[in-house]
Design an enzyme around this catalytic site. Structure first.
Site, PDB file in Angstrom:
ATOM      1  N   HIS A  82       0.934  25.925  77.141  1.00 57.61           N
ATOM      2  CA  HIS A  82       1.877  26.369  78.179  1.00 57.61           C
ATOM      3  C   HIS A  82       1.415  25.930  79.562  1.00 57.61           C
ATOM      4  O   HIS A  82       0.243  25.992  79.899  1.00 57.61           O
ATOM      5  CB  HIS A  82       2.162  27.863  78.101  1.00 57.61           C
ATOM      6  N   ASP A 110      -6.479  28.667  80.869  1.00 60.46           N
ATOM      7  CA  ASP A 110      -5.255  29.336  80.434  1.00 60.46           C
ATOM      8  C   ASP A 110      -4.074  28.882  81.300  1.00 60.46           C
ATOM      9  O   ASP A 110      -3.761  29.528  82.280  1.00 60.46           O
ATOM     10  CB  ASP A 110      -5.433  30.857  80.525  1.00 60.46           C
ATOM     11  N   GLU A 128       5.158  31.174  79.635  1.00 64.04           N
ATOM     12  CA  GLU A 128       4.530  31.989  78.592  1.00 64.04           C
ATOM     13  C   GLU A 128       3.960  33.276  79.168  1.00 64.04           C
ATOM     14  O   GLU A 128       4.015  34.329  78.524  1.00 64.04           O
ATOM     15  CB  GLU A 128       3.410  31.182  77.911  1.00 64.04           C
ATOM     16  N   GLU A 129       3.410  33.220  80.383  1.00 62.33           N
ATOM     17  CA  GLU A 129       2.651  34.349  80.918  1.00 62.33           C
ATOM     18  C   GLU A 129       3.498  35.562  81.256  1.00 62.33           C
ATOM     19  O   GLU A 129       3.059  36.700  81.065  1.00 62.33           O
ATOM     20  CB  GLU A 129       1.863  33.913  82.162  1.00 62.33           C
ATOM     21  N   ASP A 169      -3.854  27.853  72.925  1.00 61.76           N
ATOM     22  CA  ASP A 169      -3.812  28.779  74.064  1.00 61.76           C
ATOM     23  C   ASP A 169      -4.986  29.751  73.984  1.00 61.76           C
ATOM     24  O   ASP A 169      -4.834  30.942  74.201  1.00 61.76           O
ATOM     25  CB  ASP A 169      -2.476  29.534  74.076  1.00 61.76           C
ATOM     26  N   HIS A 215      -7.218  35.134  83.040  1.00 63.49           N
ATOM     27  CA  HIS A 215      -6.377  35.891  83.975  1.00 63.49           C
ATOM     28  C   HIS A 215      -7.126  36.390  85.213  1.00 63.49           C
ATOM     29  O   HIS A 215      -6.686  37.348  85.850  1.00 63.49           O
ATOM     30  CB  HIS A 215      -5.707  37.080  83.287  1.00 63.49           C
TER      31      HIS A 215
END
Length: 520
Positions: free
Chosen positions: A338, A350, A384-385, A412, A483
């Site tokens: 993604h 990520d 995606e997030e 991912d 994140h």
């Protein structure tokens, strides 16, 4: 973590004492004598049984075909090509250059941002340069932006006159804002949903609730980072709703991850229709412990300011890049990652790494002039997030074609060393993949594991029964950075990124050239 290990001790490698050698010699003679007697008896019995029987015709020089012959899944040339792909991946810096550009040149790519739009343009241009058939498939995406996010304890036991204590936090994705002047409220600290439910409403109403649920670093250190994450992330997604149901004015969670360097961890939260939307943020592990320590001693009051905004939706796109199959172009093998990321770091692990590995698959196939029988489709997913709009739109647009989606991949999980392949498929597929595993074992990635789930963006295809695969990666460190502001390019080890590229390219090309269909 993979590969054979020799656990023999040094003292087990020395010569045996002469007495032991003699004993071994005696045992060897006994076994040989016994084998001779057994063999002689078998010969005599066979001859007696055959005595007087009519002579059998001589066997044909051409053996009859066995009806149960093992089917060939991969031709010899395909296996040769897989080894070439593996070696080429380990020698290529293409994937690292791609993730470096996404992370450093473009930067964080939160859905709806100009960086996300730039990333779509960049990946499309790179895939066109490789000669892929490129399409941008339109996706309408949310546009949430982070604002001011500050907090301080203004009243707490043992406080020195005129002082406050700073709390380090970040808004959760999708959070509503506080009033511009912020919220002043007492804090209530609970460990989990059960403890919250045990409190009477008056203990929660009008207060700021903190879920102080720790990420299990012990099981993460044992290689089960995903399980540790799954146990803790539910408080990020569902905590604000649970707190709002009891009248809380805001919700805080302990950051979901393993790094204790006063780093906050963002991610999407969810709201429910009919339940008041309250501001939501993640505090660092250290500050969660601080609040819990003080609240246990007495009244602990916080001033919280969060000013995120949700702007009108923005048009974006999934990047679709095809290398057409030479024999079955209608059958699709997807490799993907993604393209969007959170905004605290630069989205290197990520999921810049996943996109780069998918791009590398196309690059290697072109570099080696290979011709897959089935179409290999590179997808850079959008959103995606914080909504999965890209995968939902793809499912809507292509659901009628899922029967011809031969296999799907999503990477991912960062870029740490892969030890094999996760497979969401029938058990027979694991058997079929054994020759692929042998090729990958050369880099310590020969393990095959049947998994219940592979990736968020490919979930609609998983549910439709399409076989899915992904690298099975070392997960001990991924959630230290995931994140957070620490998700940056330096966390990627180039060699390990190459290994991931090798796993994905080899697996994708193998299924694209498989001689048999994969069972569903």
């Amino acid at each position: 973590m993979a590969g054979s290990l020799d656990f023999a001790r040094d003292d087990e490698r020395v010569d045996l004492p002469s007495r032991q050698l003699a004993r071994n010699s005696e045992m060897s003679f006994a076994f040989r004598y016994r084998a001779f007697i057994v063999g002689l008896a078998a010969t005599i019995t066979a001859n007696l049984t055959a005595f007087g029987q009519p002579a059998r015709p001589e066997a044909s020089s051409t053996p009859a075909a066995s009806p149960s012959a093992t089917p060939i899944f991969f031709a010899d040339q395909t296996l040769v090509d897989l080894k070439q792909l593996r070696q080429a991946a380990l020698a290529s810096d293409y994937a690292f250059k791609q993730v470096a550009h996404l992370a450093n040149n473009i930067g964080p790519r939160l859905t709806g941002s100009v960086q996300a739009a730039k990333a779509v343009e960049y990946v499309a241009d790179e895939m066109k340069a490789l000669g892929c058939d490129v399409q941008l498939e339109k996706v309408m995406v949310p546009h949430w932006v982070r604002g001011v996010e500050t907090a301080e304890l203004t009243q707490f036991p043992g406080q020195a006159a005129g002082t406050t204590q700073k709390i380090v936090l970040c808004a959760l994705g999708g959070s509503v804002s506080t009033p511009p002047e912020g919220i002043n409220a007492d804090t209530v600290c609970v460990r989990d949903f059960e403890e919250l439910k045990s409190l009477p409403r008056e203990k929660v109403n009008g207060k700021i609730v903190l879920f102080n649920h720790s990420f299990d670093k012990k099981i993460a250190a044992q290689g089960h980072g995903g399980e540790a994450y799954g146990q803790a992330v539910v408080y990020r997604s569902d905590g604000p709703v649970a707190a709002a149901k009891l009248g809380a004015t805001a919700c805080l969670i302990r950051s979901v991850g393993g790094a204790d360097y006063r780093i906050p961890h963002t991610g999407q939260t969810n709201y429910e229709d009919g339940i008041p939307k309250i501001p939501a943020a993640a505090v660092t592990a250290e500050d969660a412990d601080l609040i819990a320590y003080l609240a246990a001693q007495g009244e602990t009051r916080m001033h919280l300011v969060l000013t995120p905004r949700t702007l009108p939706e923005v048009e974006s796109a999934n990047v679709i890049a095809d290398i057409k199959g030479s024999e079955h172009p209608e059958q699709i093998v997807i490799v993907s990652g993604h393209l969007d990321s959170w905004d605290l770091g630069t989205g290197a692990i990520d999921d810049g790494a996943g996109v780069a590995v998918a791009m590398e698959t196309a690059h290697l196939i072109r570099q080696l002039h290979l011709k897959p029988k089935r179409t290999i489709r590179v997808i850079a997913w959008m959103n995606e997030e914080n909504g999965s709009r890209g995968s939902k739109q793809y499912a809507k647009d292509h659901a009628s074609e899922f029967a011809n989606h031969f296999a799907v991949n999503e990477t991912d999980g960062g870029a740490d060393h892969p030890i094999g392949l996760n497979l969401k498929a029938k058990p027979e597929v694991k058997k079929m993949f054994e020759p692929v595993a042998k090729v990958l074992q050369e880099i310590g990635a020969g393990t095959l594991n049947l998994s219940e789930h592979i990736g968020a963006d490919i979930e609609p295809m998983e549910k439709a029964g399409v076989p899915a695969f992904s690298p099975m990666q070392d997960s001990r460190f991924y959630f230290n950075y995931h994140h957070t502001p620490a998700d940056t390019l330096d966390k990627i080890v180039p060699r390990e990124l190459q290994e991931n590229a090798a796993v994905v390219a080899v697996a994708a090309y193998a299924v694209a050239n498989a001689e048999q269909s994969l069972p569903r």
